[in-house]
Scaffold this motif. Sequence first.
Motif, PDB file in Angstrom:
ATOM      1  N   MET A  20       0.856  -1.186   0.000  1.00 30.99           N
ATOM      2  CA  MET A  20       0.000   0.000   0.000  1.00 30.99           C
ATOM      3  C   MET A  20       0.894   1.238   0.000  1.00 30.99           C
ATOM      4  O   MET A  20       1.785   1.373   0.845  1.00 30.99           O
ATOM      5  CB  MET A  20      -0.867  -0.016   1.261  1.00 30.99           C
ATOM      6  CG  MET A  20      -1.760   1.186   1.391  1.00 30.99           C
ATOM      7  SD  MET A  20      -3.191   1.055   0.343  1.00 30.99           S
ATOM      8  CE  MET A  20      -4.431   0.768   1.560  1.00 30.99           C
ATOM      9  N   CYS A  21       0.685   2.124  -0.964  1.00 30.87           N
ATOM     10  CA  CYS A  21       1.485   3.339  -1.017  1.00 30.87           C
ATOM     11  C   CYS A  21       1.223   4.177   0.244  1.00 30.87           C
ATOM     12  O   CYS A  21       0.062   4.410   0.598  1.00 30.87           O
ATOM     13  CB  CYS A  21       1.119   4.151  -2.268  1.00 30.87           C
ATOM     14  SG  CYS A  21       2.046   5.690  -2.362  1.00 30.87           S
ATOM     15  N   PRO A  22       2.259   4.648   0.903  1.00 29.29           N
ATOM     16  CA  PRO A  22       2.060   5.439   2.133  1.00 29.29           C
ATOM     17  C   PRO A  22       1.412   6.792   1.878  1.00 29.29           C
ATOM     18  O   PRO A  22       0.941   7.441   2.812  1.00 29.29           O
ATOM     19  CB  PRO A  22       3.484   5.593   2.694  1.00 29.29           C
ATOM     20  CG  PRO A  22       4.389   5.368   1.531  1.00 29.29           C
ATOM     21  CD  PRO A  22       3.677   4.434   0.603  1.00 29.29           C
ATOM     22  N   PHE A  23       1.381   7.232   0.620  1.00 29.28           N
ATOM     23  CA  PHE A  23       0.778   8.531   0.300  1.00 29.28           C
ATOM     24  C   PHE A  23      -0.689   8.416  -0.082  1.00 29.28           C
ATOM     25  O   PHE A  23      -1.353   9.420  -0.324  1.00 29.28           O
ATOM     26  CB  PHE A  23       1.554   9.206  -0.837  1.00 29.28           C
ATOM     27  CG  PHE A  23       2.997   9.429  -0.509  1.00 29.28           C
ATOM     28  CD1 PHE A  23       3.366  10.290   0.516  1.00 29.28           C
ATOM     29  CD2 PHE A  23       3.993   8.770  -1.208  1.00 29.28           C
ATOM     30  CE1 PHE A  23       4.697  10.487   0.841  1.00 29.28           C
ATOM     31  CE2 PHE A  23       5.330   8.959  -0.893  1.00 29.28           C
ATOM     32  CZ  PHE A  23       5.689   9.823   0.135  1.00 29.28           C
ATOM     33  N   LEU A  24      -1.180   7.202  -0.146  1.00 25.38           N
ATOM     34  CA  LEU A  24      -2.577   6.975  -0.535  1.00 25.38           C
ATOM     35  C   LEU A  24      -3.508   7.140   0.667  1.00 25.38           C
ATOM     36  O   LEU A  24      -3.226   6.650   1.751  1.00 25.38           O
ATOM     37  CB  LEU A  24      -2.718   5.555  -1.094  1.00 25.38           C
ATOM     38  CG  LEU A  24      -4.126   5.060  -1.405  1.00 25.38           C
ATOM     39  CD1 LEU A  24      -4.716   5.817  -2.592  1.00 25.38           C
ATOM     40  CD2 LEU A  24      -4.092   3.552  -1.692  1.00 25.38           C
ATOM     41  N   PHE A  25      -4.596   7.869   0.475  1.00 24.18           N
ATOM     42  CA  PHE A  25      -5.646   7.916   1.494  1.00 24.18           C
ATOM     43  C   PHE A  25      -6.999   8.057   0.801  1.00 24.18           C
ATOM     44  O   PHE A  25      -7.076   8.413  -0.373  1.00 24.18           O
ATOM     45  CB  PHE A  25      -5.413   9.050   2.503  1.00 24.18           C
ATOM     46  CG  PHE A  25      -5.567  10.440   1.952  1.00 24.18           C
ATOM     47  CD1 PHE A  25      -4.544  11.044   1.239  1.00 24.18           C
ATOM     48  CD2 PHE A  25      -6.746  11.152   2.154  1.00 24.18           C
ATOM     49  CE1 PHE A  25      -4.682  12.335   0.740  1.00 24.18           C
ATOM     50  CE2 PHE A  25      -6.891  12.441   1.662  1.00 24.18           C
ATOM     51  CZ  PHE A  25      -5.849  13.033   0.950  1.00 24.18           C
ATOM     52  N   TYR A  26      -8.044   7.748   1.533  1.00 23.24           N
ATOM     53  CA  TYR A  26      -9.383   7.765   0.947  1.00 23.24           C
ATOM     54  C   TYR A  26     -10.264   8.788   1.645  1.00 23.24           C
ATOM     55  O   TYR A  26     -10.157   9.009   2.849  1.00 23.24           O
ATOM     56  CB  TYR A  26     -10.038   6.386   1.096  1.00 23.24           C
ATOM     57  CG  TYR A  26      -9.472   5.359   0.157  1.00 23.24           C
ATOM     58  CD1 TYR A  26     -10.022   5.157  -1.095  1.00 23.24           C
ATOM     59  CD2 TYR A  26      -8.382   4.578   0.539  1.00 23.24           C
ATOM     60  CE1 TYR A  26      -9.506   4.210  -1.970  1.00 23.24           C
ATOM     61  CE2 TYR A  26      -7.853   3.633  -0.325  1.00 23.24           C
ATOM     62  CZ  TYR A  26      -8.416   3.452  -1.576  1.00 23.24           C
ATOM     63  OH  TYR A  26      -7.892   2.518  -2.422  1.00 23.24           O
TER      64      TYR A  26
ATOM     65  N   CYS B 271      -3.939  11.255  -3.330  1.00 22.65           N
ATOM     66  CA  CYS B 271      -2.497  11.098  -3.160  1.00 22.65           C
ATOM     67  C   CYS B 271      -1.974  12.324  -2.408  1.00 22.65           C
ATOM     68  O   CYS B 271      -2.241  13.456  -2.807  1.00 22.65           O
ATOM     69  CB  CYS B 271      -1.835  10.988  -4.536  1.00 22.65           C
ATOM     70  SG  CYS B 271      -0.039  10.966  -4.465  1.00 22.65           S
ATOM     71  N   ARG B 272      -1.225  12.080  -1.345  1.00 23.83           N
ATOM     72  CA  ARG B 272      -0.692  13.199  -0.545  1.00 23.83           C
ATOM     73  C   ARG B 272       0.359  14.010  -1.292  1.00 23.83           C
ATOM     74  O   ARG B 272       0.638  15.143  -0.936  1.00 23.83           O
ATOM     75  CB  ARG B 272      -0.087  12.668   0.757  1.00 23.83           C
ATOM     76  CG  ARG B 272      -1.112  12.218   1.742  1.00 23.83           C
ATOM     77  CD  ARG B 272      -0.498  11.929   3.115  1.00 23.83           C
ATOM     78  NE  ARG B 272      -1.542  11.616   4.063  1.00 23.83           N
ATOM     79  CZ  ARG B 272      -2.033  10.388   4.246  1.00 23.83           C
ATOM     80  NH1 ARG B 272      -1.545   9.375   3.574  1.00 23.83           N
ATOM     81  NH2 ARG B 272      -3.008  10.182   5.107  1.00 23.83           N
TER      82      ARG B 272
END
Length: 86
Positions: free
Chosen positions: A40-46, A53-54
């Motif tokens: 899981m990309c650490p910059f991904l959030f929902y 993407c952060r």
Amino acid sequence: MAKLWKISKFVRIYLGFKPDGYSRIGECKRCGKCCAIGIMCPFLFYKGDLAFCRIYNTRPKSCREFPYEPQDIVIGCGYSFYRKRK
Ligand code: SF4
């Protein structure tokens, strides 16, 4: 076998390898599935159902250009490919 496939996909993403011969059409539906291949990309959030993407404005070229070819398409992706004429 599935594990090997995930590793090779991760390496290609990391190296930004872009095979020739295909053109991509469609658009991203922001499901975020490609950002969670292998790890899981650490910059991904929902926010709700939409992926964010952060570091969207400064994300690597490999992220901007993924998926590179038909094999990269995950179920539900908004992109598809057609072969370029030679
Ligand atoms: S899997 Fe396809 S639709 Fe989903 S975030 Fe990635 S590029 Fe966009």
